[in-house]
Design an enzyme around this catalytic site. Structure first.
Site, mmCIF file in Angstrom:
data_model
loop_
_atom_site.group_PDB
_atom_site.id
_atom_site.type_symbol
_atom_site.label_atom_id
_atom_site.label_comp_id
_atom_site.label_asym_id
_atom_site.label_seq_id
_atom_site.Cartn_x
_atom_site.Cartn_y
_atom_site.Cartn_z
ATOM 1 N N ILE A 655 0.947 -1.286 -0.192
ATOM 2 C CA ILE A 655 0.226 -0.047 -0.197
ATOM 3 C C ILE A 655 0.818 0.708 0.321
ATOM 4 O O ILE A 655 1.714 1.611 1.204
ATOM 5 C CB ILE A 655 -1.377 0.396 0.823
ATOM 6 C CG1 ILE A 655 -1.913 -1.418 0.965
ATOM 7 C CG2 ILE A 655 -1.838 1.234 1.111
ATOM 8 C CD1 ILE A 655 -2.461 -1.744 0.058
ATOM 9 N N ASN A 657 0.076 3.916 0.547
ATOM 10 C CA ASN A 657 -0.398 5.338 0.943
ATOM 11 C C ASN A 657 -1.500 4.905 1.569
ATOM 12 O O ASN A 657 -2.640 5.187 1.097
ATOM 13 C CB ASN A 657 -0.889 6.910 0.675
ATOM 14 C CG ASN A 657 -1.177 8.161 1.197
ATOM 15 O OD1 ASN A 657 -2.560 7.338 2.199
ATOM 16 N ND2 ASN A 657 -0.266 9.115 1.270
ATOM 17 N N GLY A 728 -4.374 -3.553 -7.700
ATOM 18 C CA GLY A 728 -5.224 -2.094 -7.983
ATOM 19 C C GLY A 728 -5.708 -2.293 -6.662
ATOM 20 O O GLY A 728 -5.777 -2.906 -5.845
ATOM 21 N N GLY A 730 -8.389 0.732 -6.871
ATOM 22 C CA GLY A 730 -9.678 1.351 -7.290
ATOM 23 C C GLY A 730 -10.888 0.930 -7.007
ATOM 24 O O GLY A 730 -11.254 1.169 -6.652
ATOM 25 N N GLU A 731 -10.703 -0.194 -8.092
ATOM 26 C CA GLU A 731 -12.484 -0.697 -7.842
ATOM 27 C C GLU A 731 -12.882 -2.104 -7.455
ATOM 28 O O GLU A 731 -14.028 -2.575 -7.290
ATOM 29 C CB GLU A 731 -12.002 -1.543 -9.322
ATOM 30 C CG GLU A 731 -11.542 -0.093 -10.149
ATOM 31 C CD GLU A 731 -11.720 -0.631 -11.826
ATOM 32 O OE1 GLU A 731 -12.889 -1.044 -12.559
ATOM 33 O OE2 GLU A 731 -10.462 -0.587 -12.208
#
Length: 764
Positions: A655, A657, A728, A730-731
């Site tokens: 990760i 941030n 990923g 965001g989704e």
């Protein structure tokens, strides 16, 4: 666009290194009104365009009477299907383009209600709006298919590329002692970003500048260039800030072609702002889906077979599959599998990508079915998922690069208190409120792409990070500052980031949750090169204080250059640049393979999807994973349902941030709550009109609908997935939320709701 104004010291936070919990560097500009969005860009001499939309679902425009509109005050131009705008069809996302085919963004043949068939341009928005109202259209109407559920819709056409099979699924299903069969459906869903679509187009001779919210500045700039037969370098697309996209702002739509064409005809800049109702038909949302799942298991709940038959709605003029089989073959170990997908044409705008396309509805069906199987077998819903854990990718046969799904289920279960859950439905309550606990899992593929970045070390010690990549709220500005700070050894407060302009170094699309992995790799590579050049300057320049130290390398930390053993000079970057007389050090790097270096390779990578690698390209299968635990409360008398608590655990690799990743996960979960309980595109079967094309009637989750959401990261760095180990983010957060809520609703009430949204009439 620069965010230099947002520089601020935020404590050390790992000195700006990746992993620090930095707030978004663009946040202050946004909350103070200093962020200029595309349609707010000041351009002198603007004219205003307003679309005229069809009022039938299928047929042909026979006549467009513009006589009254042309007499209206402030009128400049009316364009109709009769107007030759001089456009050619542009390439698709993969670079495929028909030879010299004309493009008519205002068609005579009507394919759906709400299709743009004319546009009015006037001196003011108010004048254009009134003149558009005066345009009279005569149609020759034909029979329409309003939706995939219409009686005349048919069963659709099979899409062979989505047919997946191994083993003997039908036979194994028939022999399974525990079986369930059910149909699950999801309605049309829409993006409804807070910033509606639109653009301003301005010509300077044969050069076109477009200010438009864009998830892909380079790809969209190429499309505009091809529409008008221009060299790529003659089109510049500017998009510094975006008020939400969710997949809807990555391509050029008909209204954009119209605005740019009429700006050329008039010889003055034109602004076209798509109204909120027009946002429901100017581009496509998530297609409606239905799917039938048959699961067979032995008496211990071990899957023996899955037979899956799915369908999604598409338009009559182009296909877009919302793949109901996107997640089904991946989640669980099953020796026998069969899946088919159909497309059902309807008179609707072509559907498009909405957060986690395919994976979202696919997981809804599968995760609800797994819950039904758990109850048929008498096994705890978490336990049945663990018993069917896939040790490798069942579809490709490849090992997972990383898969922390067991850890996600364990961490989520513990934080949620799942062990206290009773098994029987309707067995947990608080007064007149029935309490239900449900679980749902999700996944999203790792898509890998190349990008490019430039790093500039300036004489005052500040650093510029420059790329055409975009930030639509996910934190690109911030993580790129952190990436550069870590690689260079410079505090994040000295980093300035410029993004959102197709004239800047190339970047892939901000879609498919791939941008962070792609652009951080490019920035890290460029920053490392700049750091090496800085150290080389310090060691070799005749005027450098380090030249005679005898050191063969130097350290750069906290913005200072020093000898590693600590008994030599220590200078700031600015002091070294001054001593050596340099005004800047500049490094531009990309992550393309050697074979793709050069103009054609760059164009292919930055403006098409041909260079993007899928999750199983290579030796491993790469996905992000999640497990959602949800509590709902259902009023026993009125059937009203509320989500009262959510705990979700994620495996998204390293990760970059945590603060920003957690925000993205929560955002996806909130959209999942809206999907489960509120969102439903309603269509009038008589004329194919979207009935609830506004935010008063198309309901999305608001603060009142959102409970406390706890998110947990269980991921480990995955260096196969990206240069810096992230996957990923965001989704994946939306995938599995809706079935977790549906499963919780069953646990609370004993009623299975298999068609979204879950409304009180379905629970009473």
């Amino acid at each position: 666009m620069t965010i230099m104004e947002t520089r601020t010291k935020q404590g050390d936070a790992s000195d700006g290194a990746l992993g620090g919990r930095f707030s978004r560097l663009d946040g202050k500009l946004k909350i103070t009104g200093g962020a200029t969005y595309a349609l707010e860009h000041p351009v002198e001499g603007l004219a205003y365009a307003v679309l005229v939309q069809s009022t039938i679902a299928a047929g042909r425009v026979v006549k467009v009477d513009t006589s009254k509109a042309e007499q209206a005050p402030g009128m400049l131009l009316v364009v109709t299907p009769e107007t030759d705008l001089g456009l050619k069809v542009a390439s698709d996302w993969y670079g495929n383009r028909p030879d010299d085919q004309p493009y008519h963004p205002l068609p005579r043949d009507v394919a759906f209600n709400g299709q743009a068939i004319a546009a009015v341009i006037a001196e003011t928005l108010e004048q254009a709006t009134e003149a558009a109202r005066l345009v009279e259209v005569t149609y020759e109407e034909t029979a329409a298919v309003a939706s995939m559920e219409s009686p005349n819709a048919g069963e659709g056409k099979l899409v062979d590329q989505f047919n997946i099979a191994w083993g003997e699924a039908e036979e194994a299903l028939a022999a399974s002692p525990v079986r369930i069969e059910a149909e699950y459906s999801t309605p049309r869903e829409y993006h409804v970003p807070i910033e509606p679509h639109g653009l301003t187009a301005k010509w300077d001779g044969d050069r076109l500048t477009i200010w438009e919210p864009s998830q892909w500045t380079h790809g969209m700039a190429r499309s505009y260039a091809e529409l008008f037969g221009l060299p790529d370098e003659n089109v510049r697309l500017v998009s510094p800030f975006i008020g939400g996209g969710f997949g809807s702002k990555a391509t050029v739509y008909a209204y954009g072609a119209v605005a740019a064409a009429v700006a050329r005809k008039l010889g003055r800049p034109v602004k076209l702002a798509v109204t909120r109702p027009q946002n429901f038909t100017s581009y496509g949302g998530r297609a409606a889906t239905r799917q039938t799942l048959e699961l067979g298991a032995d008496s211990n709940g071990i899957l023996q077979a899955i037979v899956h038959r799915g369908a999604s709605e598409t338009s009559t003029y182009a296909d877009f599959p919302e793949q109901t089989s996107a997640a089904t073959p991946l989640m669980y170990a099953v020796p026998n599998f069969s899946s088919e997908h159909r497309l059902v044409p309807a008179n609707t705008v072509m559907p498009g990508a909405l957060r986690a396309p395919g994976k979202n509805p696919s997981a809804f069906g599968l995760e609800c079915a797994m819950d039904e199987l758990a109850y048929a077998a008498g096994i705890d819903p978490v336990e049945i998922r663990l018993r069917n854990y896939a040790e490798y990718d069942p579809q490709s046969g490849k090992p997972w690069s990383t898969r922390q799904m067991r850890e996600a289920l364990a961490a989520g279960s513990e934080a949620f208190g799942w062990a206290k859950r009773s098994f029987e439905p309707r067995s947990m309550r608080d007064g007149r409120q029935l309490i239900g606990w449900g679980v749902g899992c999700g996944t999203f593929p790792v898509l890998r792409a190349a990008s490019e970045a430039m790093i500039r070390l300036l004489s005052d010690g500040t650093v510029e990070v420059v790329s055409g990549a975009i930030d639509m709220g996910q934190g690109t500005y911030t993580i790129l500052a952190q990436t550069a700070a870590e690689a260079l050894g410079v505090p994040v407060g000295q980093i300035d980031v410029r993004l959102g302009d197709s004239s800047l170094p190339g970047a892939t699309v901000a879609g498919g949750s791939m941008l962070a992995g792609a652009i951080t790799g490019a920035v890290h590579k460029a920053a490392t090169a700049a750091r090496d050049e800085l150290i080389g300057l310090a060691l070799n320049d005749a005027n450098s204080p380090f030249r005679d130290t005898g050191a063969n390398t130097l350290t750069v930390a906290d913005g200072r250059i020093a000898v590693p053993r600590g008994n030599g000079p220590s200078l700031t970057v600015a002091e070294l640049m001054s001593a050596t007389g340099r005004d800047r050090i500049e490094a531009r790097r990309n992550t393309l393979p050697e074979a793709d270096q050069g103009p054609e390779g760059h164009k292919r990578a930055w403006t098409t999807m041909t260079a993007i690698q899928g999750p199983t390209a290579g030796d491993y299968s790469m996905y992000s994973w999640c497990a959602h635990f949800v509590e709902v409360r259902v009023d026993e008398d009125f059937g009203t349902i509320r989500v009262s608590r959510v705990v979700s655990a994620f495996d998204c690799g390293r990760i970059y941030n945590p603060k920003l990743a957690e925000s993205q996960w929560r955002g996806g979960i909130i959209m999942g709550i809206g999907q489960a309980l509120l969102e439903e595109g309603l269509v009038d079967e008589r004329n194919g009109r979207v009935i609830n094309n506004n935010l008063g009637d198309y309901l999305v989750a608001t603060n009142a609908d959102v409970p406390h959401i706890e998110v947990i990261s269980v991921g480990i760095p995955d260096l196969n997935a990206s240069v810096l180990g992230g996957k990923g983010v965001g989704e994946v957060g939306i995938v599995g939320v809706a079935p977790a809520i549906a499963n919780a609703a069953f646990h609370a009430t004993g009623k299975r709701v298999r068609d979204l949204p879950i409304t009180l009439d379905k629970l009473i």
